[in-house]
Every structure is written in structure tokens, then in C-alpha cells.
Motif scaffolding. Structure first.
Motif, PDB file in Angstrom:
ATOM      1  N   GLU A  11       0.869  -1.167   0.000  1.00 26.44           N
ATOM      2  CA  GLU A  11       0.000   0.000   0.000  1.00 26.44           C
ATOM      3  C   GLU A  11       0.908   1.220   0.000  1.00 26.44           C
ATOM      4  O   GLU A  11       1.877   1.280   0.758  1.00 26.44           O
ATOM      5  N   ARG A  12       0.586   2.203  -0.858  1.00 27.23           N
ATOM      6  CA  ARG A  12       1.469   3.356  -0.990  1.00 27.23           C
ATOM      7  C   ARG A  12       0.656   4.628  -1.168  1.00 27.23           C
ATOM      8  O   ARG A  12      -0.510   4.598  -1.564  1.00 27.23           O
ATOM      9  N   GLN A  13       1.307   5.740  -0.884  1.00 23.77           N
ATOM     10  CA  GLN A  13       0.711   7.043  -1.142  1.00 23.77           C
ATOM     11  C   GLN A  13       0.873   7.339  -2.627  1.00 23.77           C
ATOM     12  O   GLN A  13       1.955   7.146  -3.188  1.00 23.77           O
ATOM     13  N   THR A  14      -0.195   7.784  -3.257  1.00 25.87           N
ATOM     14  CA  THR A  14      -0.112   8.060  -4.696  1.00 25.87           C
ATOM     15  C   THR A  14       0.667   9.332  -4.986  1.00 25.87           C
ATOM     16  O   THR A  14       1.200   9.489  -6.080  1.00 25.87           O
ATOM     17  N   SER A  15       0.776  10.221  -4.018  1.00 23.01           N
ATOM     18  CA  SER A  15       1.469  11.490  -4.259  1.00 23.01           C
ATOM     19  C   SER A  15       2.965  11.311  -4.489  1.00 23.01           C
ATOM     20  O   SER A  15       3.548  11.978  -5.346  1.00 23.01           O
ATOM     21  N   ASP A  16       3.591  10.409  -3.746  1.00 29.84           N
ATOM     22  CA  ASP A  16       5.044  10.243  -3.889  1.00 29.84           C
ATOM     23  C   ASP A  16       5.507   8.788  -3.920  1.00 29.84           C
ATOM     24  O   ASP A  16       6.691   8.510  -4.032  1.00 29.84           O
TER      25      ASP A  16
END
Length: 103
Positions: A11-16
Motif C-alpha cells: 500500500e502506498r501514497q499516490t502522491s510520492d
């Protein structure tokens, strides 16, 4: 006995692309007297992560890198000992089913 660790999802942040949660699994297998029914055990879990000192771009991550992150947070030896214990319980079960008389 063979033990294998895998990364099942990130799971990751889409911004960075910062990975915040790792879904991981560990499996153990060992041959039995019946080649079609080997002994097997597995553990799946998640590990939350925080931004560390060094940021690795999501597109360049490898399973080895992410496993290193997991192993820095999870007691690898305890997980592998639990898998070994599950296999040993299959080899020497503490309980059994059946009837003392024939069918």
C-alpha cells in the motif's frame, strides 16, 4: 524444510509512492511419506511502515529491499520457529479421529 518469504502487496501514497503498509507471507514445506501430500504451513501478516532516512522510489523497489524492511520490524526467527512448529505438529499430531472398530 524449505521456508520462503514473499511480499504479497504494497500500500502506498499516490502522491510520492511512499510505501506505508506491506502485506507479507512466509511458507514452510517439507516432504512427507506421501509425495502427493507434503507438510505445509503458512503465516500471512501486514507491517506498517514510516518514512525512513532513505527513500526508495516505488518504481525501483525489489522484493529483497521490502523484505529487508519487514525483517527490520518483524522477528524473523520467531516467525520461522512458528512455521517449524506447525510442520512438526503435522508430523506428530497431538489428536486423532476415528473409531476403534472397523467400518
Amino acid at each position: 524444510m524449505t521456508i520462503a518469504w514473499t511480499i504479497n502487496n504494497l500500500e502506498r501514497q499516490t502522491s510520492d509512492g511512499l510505501v506505508t503498509v506491506v502485506h507479507w507471507g512466509a511458507t514452510a514445506s517439507e516432504a512427507s511419506n506421501d509425495p502427493e501430500k507434503p507438510y505445509g504451513a503458512s503465516i500471512v501478516n501486514t507491517q506498517a511502515l514510516e518514512r525512513g532516512d532513505s527513500f526508495v522510489n516505488y518504481d525501483t523497489l525489489t522484493q529483497e529491499t521490502v523484505l529487508g524492511w519487514v525483517w527490520s520490524k518483524v522477528d524473523k526467527e520467531a516467525v520461522e520457529a512458528a512455521l517449524t512448529s506447525q510442520i512438526n505438529a503435522q508430523k506428530q499430531p497431538a489428536t486423532a479421529n476415528g473409531l476403534p472398530w472397523g467400518e
